[in-house]
Design a protein around this motif. Sequence first.
Motif, PDB file in Angstrom:
ATOM      1  N   MET A 109       0.841  -1.204   0.000  1.00 23.42           N
ATOM      2  CA  MET A 109       0.000   0.000   0.000  1.00 23.42           C
ATOM      3  C   MET A 109       0.875   1.252   0.000  1.00 23.42           C
ATOM      4  N   ILE A 110       0.560   2.191  -0.830  1.00 21.24           N
ATOM      5  CA  ILE A 110       1.331   3.423  -0.952  1.00 21.24           C
ATOM      6  C   ILE A 110       0.877   4.428   0.102  1.00 21.24           C
ATOM      7  N   GLY A 111       1.827   5.019   0.808  1.00 24.60           N
ATOM      8  CA  GLY A 111       1.516   5.975   1.855  1.00 24.60           C
ATOM      9  C   GLY A 111       0.752   7.191   1.368  1.00 24.60           C
ATOM     10  N   PHE A 112      -0.085   7.747   2.239  1.00 21.70           N
ATOM     11  CA  PHE A 112      -0.891   8.953   1.991  1.00 21.70           C
ATOM     12  C   PHE A 112      -1.990   8.730   0.951  1.00 21.70           C
ATOM     13  N   THR A 113      -2.283   7.475   0.644  1.00 24.10           N
ATOM     14  CA  THR A 113      -3.390   7.164  -0.259  1.00 24.10           C
ATOM     15  C   THR A 113      -4.453   6.374   0.508  1.00 24.10           C
ATOM     16  N   ARG A 114      -5.524   6.017  -0.186  1.00 25.72           N
ATOM     17  CA  ARG A 114      -6.666   5.312   0.420  1.00 25.72           C
ATOM     18  C   ARG A 114      -7.325   6.144   1.517  1.00 25.72           C
ATOM     19  N   GLY A 115      -7.487   7.422   1.239  1.00 28.41           N
ATOM     20  CA  GLY A 115      -8.118   8.311   2.200  1.00 28.41           C
ATOM     21  C   GLY A 115      -9.606   8.036   2.356  1.00 28.41           C
ATOM     22  N   THR A 116     -10.121   8.379   3.511  1.00 29.30           N
ATOM     23  CA  THR A 116     -11.546   8.181   3.820  1.00 29.30           C
ATOM     24  C   THR A 116     -12.308   9.502   3.853  1.00 29.30           C
ATOM     25  N   LEU A 117     -11.651  10.581   3.489  1.00 29.93           N
ATOM     26  CA  LEU A 117     -12.252  11.908   3.589  1.00 29.93           C
ATOM     27  C   LEU A 117     -13.143  12.216   2.392  1.00 29.93           C
ATOM     28  N   ASP A 118     -14.373  12.652   2.674  1.00 32.33           N
ATOM     29  CA  ASP A 118     -15.250  13.221   1.646  1.00 32.33           C
ATOM     30  C   ASP A 118     -14.940  14.714   1.599  1.00 32.33           C
ATOM     31  N   ARG A 119     -14.304  15.158   0.539  1.00 35.18           N
ATOM     32  CA  ARG A 119     -13.847  16.547   0.483  1.00 35.18           C
ATOM     33  C   ARG A 119     -14.973  17.559   0.262  1.00 35.18           C
ATOM     34  N   ALA A 120     -16.148  17.095  -0.071  1.00 37.65           N
ATOM     35  CA  ALA A 120     -17.355  17.930  -0.108  1.00 37.65           C
ATOM     36  C   ALA A 120     -17.177  19.208  -0.920  1.00 37.65           C
ATOM     37  N   ASP A 121     -16.677  19.085  -2.126  1.00 40.61           N
ATOM     38  CA  ASP A 121     -16.513  20.254  -2.991  1.00 40.61           C
ATOM     39  C   ASP A 121     -17.839  20.984  -3.193  1.00 40.61           C
ATOM     40  N   ARG A 122     -18.929  20.247  -3.183  1.00 39.40           N
ATOM     41  CA  ARG A 122     -20.252  20.820  -3.387  1.00 39.40           C
ATOM     42  C   ARG A 122     -20.612  21.865  -2.329  1.00 39.40           C
ATOM     43  N   GLU A 123     -19.961  21.818  -1.160  1.00 38.31           N
ATOM     44  CA  GLU A 123     -20.313  22.732  -0.073  1.00 38.31           C
ATOM     45  C   GLU A 123     -19.341  23.897   0.070  1.00 38.31           C
ATOM     46  N   ARG A 124     -18.289  23.916  -0.698  1.00 37.79           N
ATOM     47  CA  ARG A 124     -17.290  24.968  -0.532  1.00 37.79           C
ATOM     48  C   ARG A 124     -17.801  26.340  -0.948  1.00 37.79           C
ATOM     49  N   ASP A 125     -18.790  26.374  -1.863  1.00 39.56           N
ATOM     50  CA  ASP A 125     -19.394  27.637  -2.288  1.00 39.56           C
ATOM     51  C   ASP A 125     -20.784  27.817  -1.697  1.00 39.56           C
ATOM     52  N   ASP A 126     -21.093  27.068  -0.645  1.00 41.59           N
ATOM     53  CA  ASP A 126     -22.416  27.116  -0.015  1.00 41.59           C
ATOM     54  C   ASP A 126     -22.266  27.642   1.407  1.00 41.59           C
ATOM     55  N   PRO A 127     -22.470  28.953   1.627  1.00 43.90           N
ATOM     56  CA  PRO A 127     -22.271  29.540   2.962  1.00 43.90           C
ATOM     57  C   PRO A 127     -23.134  28.879   4.035  1.00 43.90           C
ATOM     58  N   GLU A 128     -24.365  28.498   3.671  1.00 47.10           N
ATOM     59  CA  GLU A 128     -25.241  27.885   4.658  1.00 47.10           C
ATOM     60  C   GLU A 128     -24.725  26.512   5.075  1.00 47.10           C
ATOM     61  N   ALA A 129     -24.281  25.740   4.126  1.00 47.12           N
ATOM     62  CA  ALA A 129     -23.748  24.414   4.440  1.00 47.12           C
ATOM     63  C   ALA A 129     -22.480  24.530   5.278  1.00 47.12           C
ATOM     64  N   LEU A 130     -21.623  25.499   4.953  1.00 51.12           N
ATOM     65  CA  LEU A 130     -20.391  25.681   5.718  1.00 51.12           C
ATOM     66  C   LEU A 130     -20.708  26.139   7.142  1.00 51.12           C
ATOM     67  N   ALA A 131     -21.671  27.038   7.279  1.00 48.04           N
ATOM     68  CA  ALA A 131     -22.067  27.491   8.609  1.00 48.04           C
ATOM     69  C   ALA A 131     -22.623  26.342   9.435  1.00 48.04           C
ATOM     70  N   ALA A 132     -23.380  25.471   8.791  1.00 46.54           N
ATOM     71  CA  ALA A 132     -23.929  24.310   9.492  1.00 46.54           C
ATOM     72  C   ALA A 132     -22.814  23.368   9.937  1.00 46.54           C
ATOM     73  N   ALA A 133     -21.805  23.201   9.087  1.00 45.75           N
ATOM     74  CA  ALA A 133     -20.678  22.338   9.457  1.00 45.75           C
ATOM     75  C   ALA A 133     -19.914  22.914  10.643  1.00 45.75           C
ATOM     76  N   LEU A 134     -19.734  24.228  10.642  1.00 45.36           N
ATOM     77  CA  LEU A 134     -19.035  24.878  11.751  1.00 45.36           C
ATOM     78  C   LEU A 134     -19.832  24.817  13.045  1.00 45.36           C
TER      79      LEU A 134
END
Length: 289
Positions: free
Chosen positions: A1-26
């Motif tokens: 297995m190669i290091g720094f791969t096989r991540g489990t993170l959903d980077r949620a690009d769909r929410e980066r331009d959504d102020p309401e979604a970001l506020a909810a996450a915070l």
Amino acid sequence: MIGFTRGTLDRADRERDDPEALAAALADPAARLLRLRALEPEVDAAGLMVWDLLETLPTDATPLFLGYDAGVPRFVVALDGEGSPTSRSPNLMTVLAAMPAGDAATYAAARSLIDWHRRHGFCANCGTATAPFRAGWARRCPACAAQHFPRTDPVVIMLAEHDGRVLLGRQASWAPGRYSALAGFVEVGESLEEAVRREVLEEAGVPVGAVRYVASQPWPFPSQLMLACVAEATDDRISLDTLELEDAFWATRDEVAGALTRVEGARFDAPPDYAIAYSLLAHWLDAQG
């Protein structure tokens, strides 16, 4: 297995331009902030990264939204002046060697994102100070409206092979006995294969022909994409560029096997397990079979 791969993170690009979604996450009570000290992660007794409540967020800090892991919002903060983006302490190397793949991948993304913000505080177009937007995944210039996005630098890392052996080199700054694959940045107007041929010839004076791509790895020291290849050398005479390498030699299959298994008395010390150079050597060894 190669290091720094096989991540489990959903980077949620769909929410980066959504102020309401970001506020909810915070505002989510489950949201967590990655605990870093001088750019290095703190880990618990199980070797897992430590995540703090968002209430620990400094009042003057801008949280960078990493995304979601198992539905939990994850953030990191870019604190100026803490640690060097290119440094790796002995403690960090030990931590990374034992860290689960998902944690290591998240750490790589967080560290590279922090580094990018540190190095891109001013507009490359007009020189004005920029400000983060898109939840920390971009910066915008208030003067000329230019938008800047995180970048990664492509680096070729390669094994030249000849007559059942591979070419390894070392830099003077490395730990005694450490040898690895040759590597170098891809230059503008250059293909992956051309970069491999140029780098091997420049550093070791060895001409290579056919190039085979093997795999890639994000490398967060500071922010690179390692492109691993195997190249066929047409000559085995070595002529070192001593400004780049302190030494180089052709390693046999048995010498590579001994180094990868860390046997006592091995001819050389192999790269750490989480480095793609280790995976590349293991791949070459398996192919010799």
